[in-house]
Design an enzyme around this catalytic site. Sequence first.
Site, PDB file in Angstrom:
ATOM      1  N   ALA A   8      33.999  40.743  37.777  1.00  0.00           N
ATOM      2  CA  ALA A   8      33.825  41.451  36.506  1.00  0.00           C
ATOM      3  C   ALA A   8      34.306  42.908  36.583  1.00  0.00           C
ATOM      4  O   ALA A   8      34.769  43.462  35.589  1.00  0.00           O
ATOM      5  CB  ALA A   8      32.368  41.394  36.065  1.00  0.00           C
ATOM      6  N   THR A   9      34.227  43.523  37.753  1.00  0.00           N
ATOM      7  CA  THR A   9      34.716  44.903  37.883  1.00  0.00           C
ATOM      8  C   THR A   9      36.206  44.956  37.571  1.00  0.00           C
ATOM      9  O   THR A   9      36.674  45.789  36.784  1.00  0.00           O
ATOM     10  CB  THR A   9      34.445  45.443  39.300  1.00  0.00           C
ATOM     11  OG1 THR A   9      33.038  45.387  39.553  1.00  0.00           O
ATOM     12  CG2 THR A   9      34.937  46.871  39.450  1.00  0.00           C
ATOM     13  N   GLN A  67      26.506  39.036  32.969  1.00  0.00           N
ATOM     14  CA  GLN A  67      25.103  38.620  33.049  1.00  0.00           C
ATOM     15  C   GLN A  67      24.755  37.479  32.095  1.00  0.00           C
ATOM     16  O   GLN A  67      23.743  36.818  32.283  1.00  0.00           O
ATOM     17  CB  GLN A  67      24.175  39.810  32.751  1.00  0.00           C
ATOM     18  CG  GLN A  67      24.173  40.884  33.809  1.00  0.00           C
ATOM     19  CD  GLN A  67      23.476  40.454  35.102  1.00  0.00           C
ATOM     20  OE1 GLN A  67      22.673  39.517  35.127  1.00  0.00           O
ATOM     21  NE2 GLN A  67      23.794  41.146  36.184  1.00  0.00           N
ATOM     22  N   ALA A 114      31.862  35.120  38.961  1.00  0.00           N
ATOM     23  CA  ALA A 114      31.343  33.849  39.485  1.00  0.00           C
ATOM     24  C   ALA A 114      30.011  34.019  40.215  1.00  0.00           C
ATOM     25  O   ALA A 114      29.150  33.150  40.150  1.00  0.00           O
ATOM     26  CB  ALA A 114      32.365  33.211  40.425  1.00  0.00           C
ATOM     27  N   HIS A 115      29.833  35.149  40.926  1.00  0.00           N
ATOM     28  CA  HIS A 115      28.640  35.224  41.787  1.00  0.00           C
ATOM     29  C   HIS A 115      27.367  35.528  41.000  1.00  0.00           C
ATOM     30  O   HIS A 115      26.283  35.556  41.562  1.00  0.00           O
ATOM     31  CB  HIS A 115      28.847  36.208  42.949  1.00  0.00           C
ATOM     32  CG  HIS A 115      28.837  37.660  42.596  1.00  0.00           C
ATOM     33  ND1 HIS A 115      27.694  38.423  42.732  1.00  0.00           N
ATOM     34  CD2 HIS A 115      29.786  38.492  42.130  1.00  0.00           C
ATOM     35  CE1 HIS A 115      27.977  39.676  42.380  1.00  0.00           C
ATOM     36  NE2 HIS A 115      29.236  39.740  42.005  1.00  0.00           N
ATOM     37  N   THR A 125      48.759  36.027  45.409  1.00  0.00           N
ATOM     38  CA  THR A 125      48.552  34.584  45.476  1.00  0.00           C
ATOM     39  C   THR A 125      47.195  34.243  44.879  1.00  0.00           C
ATOM     40  O   THR A 125      46.189  34.853  45.228  1.00  0.00           O
ATOM     41  CB  THR A 125      48.636  34.097  46.940  1.00  0.00           C
ATOM     42  OG1 THR A 125      49.936  34.431  47.429  1.00  0.00           O
ATOM     43  CG2 THR A 125      48.398  32.600  47.047  1.00  0.00           C
ATOM     44  N   CYS A 136      22.805  48.716  42.139  1.00  0.00           N
ATOM     45  CA  CYS A 136      23.938  49.605  42.367  1.00  0.00           C
ATOM     46  C   CYS A 136      23.497  51.052  42.483  1.00  0.00           C
ATOM     47  O   CYS A 136      24.151  51.863  43.120  1.00  0.00           O
ATOM     48  CB  CYS A 136      24.942  49.492  41.224  1.00  0.00           C
ATOM     49  SG  CYS A 136      25.421  47.815  40.919  1.00  0.00           S
TER      50      CYS A 136
HETATM   51  C1  LIG Z   1      27.582  42.285  38.510  1.00  0.00           C
HETATM   52  C2  LIG Z   1      28.132  42.911  37.312  1.00  0.00           C
HETATM   53  C3  LIG Z   1      29.419  43.450  37.287  1.00  0.00           C
HETATM   54  C4  LIG Z   1      30.285  43.465  38.528  1.00  0.00           C
HETATM   55  O1  LIG Z   1      30.757  42.180  38.806  1.00  0.00           O
HETATM   56  P1  LIG Z   1      31.606  41.883  40.113  1.00  0.00           P
HETATM   57  O2  LIG Z   1      32.079  40.490  39.917  1.00  0.00           O
HETATM   58  O3  LIG Z   1      30.658  42.030  41.263  1.00  0.00           O
HETATM   59  O4  LIG Z   1      32.714  42.872  40.165  1.00  0.00           O
HETATM   60  C5  LIG Z   1      29.879  43.995  36.126  1.00  0.00           C
HETATM   61  N1  LIG Z   1      29.133  44.004  35.020  1.00  0.00           N
HETATM   62  C6  LIG Z   1      27.887  43.504  34.984  1.00  0.00           C
HETATM   63  C7  LIG Z   1      27.118  43.533  33.732  1.00  0.00           C
HETATM   64  C8  LIG Z   1      27.347  42.941  36.131  1.00  0.00           C
HETATM   65  O5  LIG Z   1      26.114  42.457  36.118  1.00  0.00           O
END
Ligand SMILES: *Cc1c(COP(=O)(O)O)cnc(C)c1O
Length: 373
Positions: A69-70, A179, A200-201, A239, A323
Amino acid sequence: MIYLDTAASYSILPEVKVTLSDAFNTLYANSASSHLLGGQVSNEINKVREQLADQIGAYPSEIIFTSGATESNNIAFKSLLLGDEIPKDKKHIVTTQIEHKCVFAICDYLTSVGYEVTYVKPNKDGIIEAASIADAIRPDTALVSVMHVNNELGTINPISDIGKACFEAGVLFHSDAAQSFQKIDIDVDDLNVDVMSFSAHKIGGPKGIGAIYIRDLRKKHLMPVIHGAGQEEAIRGGTVAAPLIIGFGKAIETFPSYYERFKINNFKSYFLKHLKLNEIEYQLNGSELALESCISLTLPKTNTDVLVRDNEYELCLAQGSACSSKEIEPSHVLTAIGLDRELADHTFRISFSLDVTIENVDYLVAQIYKATY
Ligand SMILES: *Cc1c(COP(=O)(O)O)cnc(C)c1O
């Protein structure tokens, strides 16, 4: 160890672990290769692209895989604004005071290259109101970005109304859905979003993979976030991480049933009821309209240092936000909803794992009781 920090990351689902292992073993070819195995890998990637698109009411051609997501948020701001998509005299961004930290870092960068940013304040329940966004939009606004679910409070923003306000003003609308994805329903048309970020995580998939949805992607003129050999519509070179994407696909498929089973237990109301029964004073931050898995809790009468110290080996809890917890500054989200330093220091985010038990919750209540009386 009782893990109560799934808003930061979920553990890998068992099905995903098996899928990842199989994919690493068998689908090792480069998806860009023209031979049989390359073609198979490419097919598997595109199946996940279709699967994700189906989940959110989009076309597969509107999905790009990213590292998370970053990175998706970086694309949403930088690739859109610094490409040839938006007139260069539009240099105003509307976002909020409660976004994920990466959004502030991206906005700081954009400010340094001439953009102006308005950070909209949430209401006291931590919700971003559509009217506040509409008020902040100006004729030179290029992009609005409001997260779907807040990662510290679990609160759900009225994305559809905000999207409608953006549509009426003719401004592109991005929402960070890291989220919310697979926890609440998402349809990009119903929500009126143009761009959306996924990870994904946050749904039991592997770390280091995510995606971005961009409406009418192929008609847009975007700046690459990684200049490369043309992968992912030439926006994100390198890739393509096939095994991780296939693992992401398995998480997309399996997470919702786990989450539904988790929700049936009503752990949040059980937990709060037992705090009350034990006469532990608490304040629930954010709105009732929040994820079942996430609680932001202020315990004004509890010695939170004792709670943390005594349970160093028993509880994984987030103070403020994962964070920001290692920093001295109180969380920007708690500050934005009006908590002072003292209250913020007495605040925890509890985000339940899928396999949390009643015994785990009882243990947590007992430990809070011990640190209070
Ligand atoms: C965890 C999170 C991110 C960051 O996601 P990553 O996949 O770890 O880069 C960004 N935005 C929100 C709202 C998140 O909870």
